[in-house]
Design a protein around this motif. Structure first.
Motif, PDB file in Angstrom:
ATOM      1  N   TRP A 112       0.822  -1.273   0.015  1.00 44.29           N
ATOM      2  CA  TRP A 112       0.061   0.130   0.053  1.00 44.29           C
ATOM      3  C   TRP A 112       0.876   1.258   0.024  1.00 44.29           C
ATOM      4  O   TRP A 112       0.697   2.152  -0.632  1.00 44.29           O
ATOM      5  N   PHE A 113       1.923   1.380   0.874  1.00 45.47           N
ATOM      6  CA  PHE A 113       2.776   2.419   0.709  1.00 45.47           C
ATOM      7  C   PHE A 113       3.336   2.523  -0.688  1.00 45.47           C
ATOM      8  O   PHE A 113       3.587   3.800  -1.159  1.00 45.47           O
ATOM      9  N   HIS A 114       3.647   1.545  -1.461  1.00 46.02           N
ATOM     10  CA  HIS A 114       4.073   1.883  -2.705  1.00 46.02           C
ATOM     11  C   HIS A 114       3.057   2.342  -3.606  1.00 46.02           C
ATOM     12  O   HIS A 114       3.287   3.050  -4.512  1.00 46.02           O
ATOM     13  N   THR A 115       1.670   1.759  -3.372  1.00 46.95           N
ATOM     14  CA  THR A 115       0.641   2.141  -4.351  1.00 46.95           C
ATOM     15  C   THR A 115       0.354   3.688  -4.137  1.00 46.95           C
ATOM     16  O   THR A 115       0.083   4.587  -5.091  1.00 46.95           O
ATOM     17  N   LEU A 116       0.464   4.003  -2.939  1.00 47.17           N
ATOM     18  CA  LEU A 116       0.002   5.403  -2.370  1.00 47.17           C
ATOM     19  C   LEU A 116       1.216   6.562  -2.807  1.00 47.17           C
ATOM     20  O   LEU A 116       1.087   7.577  -3.154  1.00 47.17           O
ATOM     21  N   THR A 117       2.455   6.047  -2.698  1.00 53.04           N
ATOM     22  CA  THR A 117       3.568   6.744  -3.517  1.00 53.04           C
ATOM     23  C   THR A 117       3.330   7.142  -4.736  1.00 53.04           C
ATOM     24  O   THR A 117       3.577   8.179  -5.453  1.00 53.04           O
ATOM     25  N   ILE A 118       2.828   6.200  -5.729  1.00 55.63           N
ATOM     26  CA  ILE A 118       2.395   6.365  -7.091  1.00 55.63           C
ATOM     27  C   ILE A 118       1.384   7.319  -7.244  1.00 55.63           C
ATOM     28  O   ILE A 118       1.272   8.269  -7.904  1.00 55.63           O
ATOM     29  N   ALA A 119       0.365   7.199  -6.518  1.00 52.32           N
ATOM     30  CA  ALA A 119      -0.643   8.103  -6.464  1.00 52.32           C
ATOM     31  C   ALA A 119      -0.302   9.469  -6.065  1.00 52.32           C
ATOM     32  O   ALA A 119      -0.874  10.430  -6.716  1.00 52.32           O
ATOM     33  N   ILE A 168       0.269  -0.805 -11.813  1.00 54.85           N
ATOM     34  CA  ILE A 168       0.604  -1.836 -10.811  1.00 54.85           C
ATOM     35  C   ILE A 168      -0.351  -2.657 -10.124  1.00 54.85           C
ATOM     36  O   ILE A 168      -1.806  -1.866 -10.263  1.00 54.85           O
ATOM     37  N   LYS A 169      -0.258  -3.646  -9.545  1.00 58.00           N
ATOM     38  CA  LYS A 169      -1.382  -4.447  -8.706  1.00 58.00           C
ATOM     39  C   LYS A 169      -1.103  -4.482  -7.419  1.00 58.00           C
ATOM     40  O   LYS A 169      -0.302  -5.336  -7.161  1.00 58.00           O
ATOM     41  N   PRO A 170      -1.796  -3.539  -6.662  1.00 59.00           N
ATOM     42  CA  PRO A 170      -1.508  -3.519  -4.989  1.00 59.00           C
ATOM     43  C   PRO A 170      -1.831  -4.956  -4.568  1.00 59.00           C
ATOM     44  O   PRO A 170      -2.888  -5.318  -5.027  1.00 59.00           O
ATOM     45  N   GLU A 171      -1.409  -5.215  -3.533  1.00 58.34           N
ATOM     46  CA  GLU A 171      -1.678  -6.558  -2.692  1.00 58.34           C
ATOM     47  C   GLU A 171      -3.057  -6.101  -2.280  1.00 58.34           C
ATOM     48  O   GLU A 171      -3.150  -4.881  -1.581  1.00 58.34           O
ATOM     49  N   ARG A 204      -7.532   0.267 -10.758  1.00 63.43           N
ATOM     50  CA  ARG A 204      -8.114   1.918 -10.862  1.00 63.43           C
ATOM     51  C   ARG A 204      -8.093   2.463  -9.655  1.00 63.43           C
ATOM     52  O   ARG A 204      -7.725   2.295  -8.615  1.00 63.43           O
ATOM     53  N   VAL A 205      -8.343   3.775  -9.725  1.00 66.09           N
ATOM     54  CA  VAL A 205      -8.463   4.731  -8.329  1.00 66.09           C
ATOM     55  C   VAL A 205      -9.291   4.292  -7.478  1.00 66.09           C
ATOM     56  O   VAL A 205      -9.024   4.787  -6.154  1.00 66.09           O
ATOM     57  N   TYR A 206     -10.553   3.405  -7.622  1.00 66.60           N
ATOM     58  CA  TYR A 206     -11.193   3.000  -6.578  1.00 66.60           C
ATOM     59  C   TYR A 206     -10.179   2.324  -5.632  1.00 66.60           C
ATOM     60  O   TYR A 206     -10.583   2.500  -4.230  1.00 66.60           O
ATOM     61  N   VAL A 207      -9.184   1.583  -5.870  1.00 69.70           N
ATOM     62  CA  VAL A 207      -8.739   0.911  -4.830  1.00 69.70           C
ATOM     63  C   VAL A 207      -7.635   2.126  -3.936  1.00 69.70           C
ATOM     64  O   VAL A 207      -7.605   1.661  -2.913  1.00 69.70           O
TER      65      VAL A 207
END
Length: 329
Positions: free
Chosen positions: A228-235, A252-255, A276-279
């Motif tokens: 999640w930290f990685h995904t939120l960094t991208i966002a 990317i496909k976050p866990e 998508r942004v929903y996640v």
């Protein structure tokens, strides 16, 4: 490879181009004012939903300039909402790591390469902190030189100004006050890292036990929090660069939990929703309730969609029944 031959055109020409492509513009003066502050190039991704695929940028019948500006405004609001939540989560992440690693390993724990995996770029971490302190010292020396050049200022006042300048940041204060260790303590060093660097630091901790204890503060398994930290960094980077977020695929496909032991929307157990942004919104909704239990962020998300009812929620990965999910109540 082709030779680029598109000419640069001014705002009035841009408006005429849009009209030739079939876009309705009822108020050209207002459209011109918009294009003066939001470039044609930046607006291009917001045109595509209203254009006929494969028809040389032709707009569908009934598409108007207001549709474009309305969608642009929605995306801006979305980015601000996401950034607001990521800021809270990022600050909490710094505190969580510091509050665990500092008391356990000492004030300067991050200097110890043994606390990190072998592939983690520990030298780069130290150089980031070192560069910050060096930059602050150079800035301080330049400011002191300016203070010395002040005419009609007493020596006492100059000294007071220099002392004040020395305390304007901790990175500056530490370098001017302490010689050993060379670098500032962990709780201050973490504040100098970007979200991306912080995410890599967490993933780079050598001991699963440390990552597990830190993640427990968010009541999450550590592999999930790491992802999640990685995904939120991208966002965050998308938002910080004012780029399109609304219908973007994350790349990317976050866990995601297969079977969550915490409150989580059932729709996110289906893989088609996790790029998508929903996640991102679901991650932030969960984390915001952990860092700020009285948060109204989820209500603000609903309110934003209420203000922009014409914007498709489906293209952002939102399921049709998301508002009724207890996760969003």
């Amino acid at each position: 490879m082709m030779h680029f031959s598109k000419p640069a055109i001014d705002v009035s020409q841009q408006i005429q181009l849009l009209k030739r492509r079939g876009l309705q513009i009822n108020d050209e003066e207002r459209a011109a004012r918009f294009l003066e502050v939001v470039s044609f190039f930046r607006l291009t991704p917001y045109m595509r939903p209203f254009q006929i695929p494969g028809d040389d940028h032709r707009f569908a019948e009934g598409a108007g300039f207001r549709n474009l500006s309305h969608l642009y405004s929605f995306d801006r609001r979305l980015r601000l909402l996401v950034m607001d939540a990521i800021e809270r989560v990022e600050i909490a992440a710094r505190a969580m790591i510091s509050n665990h690693m500092g008391p356990k390993y000492g004030a300067h724990w991050y200097l110890d390469a043994q606390l990190f995996k072998g592939r983690y770029k520990h030298t780069q971490l130290l150089q980031t902190v070192r560069s910050k302190q060096q930059d602050e010292r150079r800035d301080y020396e330049r400011e002191c030189a300016r203070v010395e050049r002040l005419a009609q200022t007493s020596a006492k006042r100059k000294t007071e100004l220099k002392v004040k300048r020395s305390k304007e940041s901790y990175a500056r204060h530490y370098g001017l006050t302490y010689s050993e260790p060379e670098l500032m303590p962990g709780w201050a060093a973490l504040e100098e890292l970007t979200m991306g660097a912080l995410s890599h630091l967490y993933a780079g901790l050598a001991k699963d036990a440390d990552r597990k204890t830190i993640a427990r503060r968010m009541e999450l398994p550590w592999p999930l929090l790491q992802s999640w930290f990685h995904t939120l960094t991208i966002a965050r980077n998308i938002c910080a660069h004012h780029a399109r977020l609304w219908n973007r695929e994350l790349g990317i496909k976050p866990e995601l939990p297969k079977k969550a032991s915490f409150q989580w929307p059932d729709s996110l157990t289906r893989p088609r929703h996790n790029v998508r942004v929903y996640v991102v919104m679901c991650m932030l909704n969960y984390l915001m309730h952990k860092v700020s239990p009285d948060t109204s962020w989820h209500q603000r998300v609903k309110g934003m969609f209420d203000e922009f009812p014409s914007v498709s929620e489906e293209v952002m990965g939102f399921p049709a029944d998301w508002r009724g999910d207890v996760f969003w109540s």
